[in-house]
Design a protein around this motif. Sequence first.
Motif, short mmCIF file in Angstrom:
data_model
loop_
_atom_site.label_atom_id
_atom_site.label_comp_id
_atom_site.label_asym_id
_atom_site.label_seq_id
_atom_site.Cartn_x
_atom_site.Cartn_y
_atom_site.Cartn_z
N VAL A 34 0.84 -1.21 0.00
CA VAL A 34 0.00 0.00 0.00
C VAL A 34 0.87 1.25 0.00
N ALA A 35 1.91 1.24 0.82
CA ALA A 35 2.81 2.41 0.89
C ALA A 35 3.51 2.62 -0.45
N GLY A 36 3.99 1.52 -1.06
CA GLY A 36 4.65 1.64 -2.35
C GLY A 36 3.72 2.20 -3.41
N GLY A 37 2.46 1.76 -3.39
CA GLY A 37 1.49 2.28 -4.34
C GLY A 37 1.22 3.76 -4.13
N ALA A 38 1.09 4.17 -2.87
CA ALA A 38 0.84 5.58 -2.56
C ALA A 38 2.05 6.45 -2.94
N MET A 39 3.25 5.94 -2.67
CA MET A 39 4.46 6.69 -3.02
C MET A 39 4.59 6.85 -4.53
N THR A 40 4.28 5.77 -5.26
CA THR A 40 4.34 5.85 -6.72
C THR A 40 3.30 6.82 -7.26
N TRP A 41 2.11 6.76 -6.72
CA TRP A 41 1.02 7.64 -7.18
C TRP A 41 1.36 9.11 -6.96
N ASN A 42 2.01 9.39 -5.83
CA ASN A 42 2.32 10.77 -5.47
C ASN A 42 3.71 11.21 -5.91
N GLY A 43 4.49 10.31 -6.54
CA GLY A 43 5.81 10.67 -7.02
C GLY A 43 6.77 11.03 -5.91
N PHE A 44 6.71 10.28 -4.81
CA PHE A 44 7.54 10.57 -3.64
C PHE A 44 8.98 10.14 -3.89
N GLY A 45 9.94 11.04 -3.75
CA GLY A 45 11.34 10.70 -3.86
C GLY A 45 11.70 10.14 -5.23
N ASN A 46 12.48 9.05 -5.22
CA ASN A 46 12.88 8.36 -6.46
C ASN A 46 11.73 7.48 -6.91
N VAL A 47 11.04 7.88 -7.96
CA VAL A 47 9.84 7.17 -8.37
C VAL A 47 10.15 5.76 -8.84
N ARG A 48 11.36 5.52 -9.36
CA ARG A 48 11.71 4.17 -9.79
C ARG A 48 11.82 3.24 -8.58
N PHE A 49 12.36 3.76 -7.48
CA PHE A 49 12.39 2.95 -6.25
C PHE A 49 10.98 2.74 -5.73
N ASP A 50 10.12 3.73 -5.86
CA ASP A 50 8.73 3.58 -5.44
C ASP A 50 8.06 2.44 -6.20
N VAL A 51 8.26 2.39 -7.52
CA VAL A 51 7.68 1.33 -8.33
C VAL A 51 8.27 -0.03 -7.94
N PHE A 52 9.58 -0.05 -7.67
CA PHE A 52 10.24 -1.27 -7.21
C PHE A 52 9.57 -1.80 -5.94
N LEU A 53 9.38 -0.91 -4.97
CA LEU A 53 8.75 -1.31 -3.71
C LEU A 53 7.31 -1.78 -3.94
#
Length: 265
Positions: A34-53
């Motif tokens: 859930v956190a990884g999805g929210a981070m990806t959606w909001n473009g938090f930090g390094n978005v590629r790491f967000d997608v990885f998570l």
Amino acid sequence: MTGYDRPGDPLVLGVPRAAFRPSPIFLALVALFVAGGAMTWNGFGNVRFDVFLFVVSGWLVSLCLHEYAHAVVAYRAGDRDIAHRGYLTLNPLKYTSPLLSIVLPVVVVLLGGIGLPGGAVWVDRHAIPGRLRHTLVSLAGPATNVLFTLALVAAVTWGPALGGPLEFWAGVGLLAFLQLMASVLNLLPVPGLDGGNMIQPWLSPAYRRMYDLFAPYGFILLFALLWSPQIGGVFFGGVFAVGDALGLPPDLYRLGLYLIRFWQG
């Protein structure tokens, strides 16, 4: 006394209810997803790491649910002791081989983008009567992957119209592709894999003995088959064709595969 036996703990068919509670490890994986999805959606930090998570944690959650499906059907089919082995808590560390069930599938996803089937829960086949029940126990895991595939393809088909960043939908598309590949791989009639285990109870005694001889080497046999250019080409071509038929955009999951390798340029 087992680790689940506690004074006053209610029983379900003779098994403490705690044996059915999701483990903290599984709940942590869901939280990461859930956190990884929210981070990806909001473009938090390094978005590629967000997608990885987002993708890796989602893949791990699906592996846990795949094995849980095997376990819960086996429990309903007659193997009551499977609850005491911890499989109904969705704890990946309870599997017969966490290395094969969790670590290897994640590594293969990162390196090759292949939704490799995980390891297995140990089922007491002697406690389950009837060949059909044995087949259903083996079918339960791949059926879970098929349901995930359909749900994720539907999300990719209709979700982008609602908006949201391309990276998020690329992650969802990659998860859909991984579930599709896992569905096909798990249904292959290879000894030791779910597809092979589905037909094993229906074999003659002679063929069953031969099957049991090769079953421990199912993963090696699978890799050997996929390594062959002819067989591998037919297999992956078939997976891509099914993905196209379902409406899964290839550019989307290819972008997802690129994004999760955040350590590459």
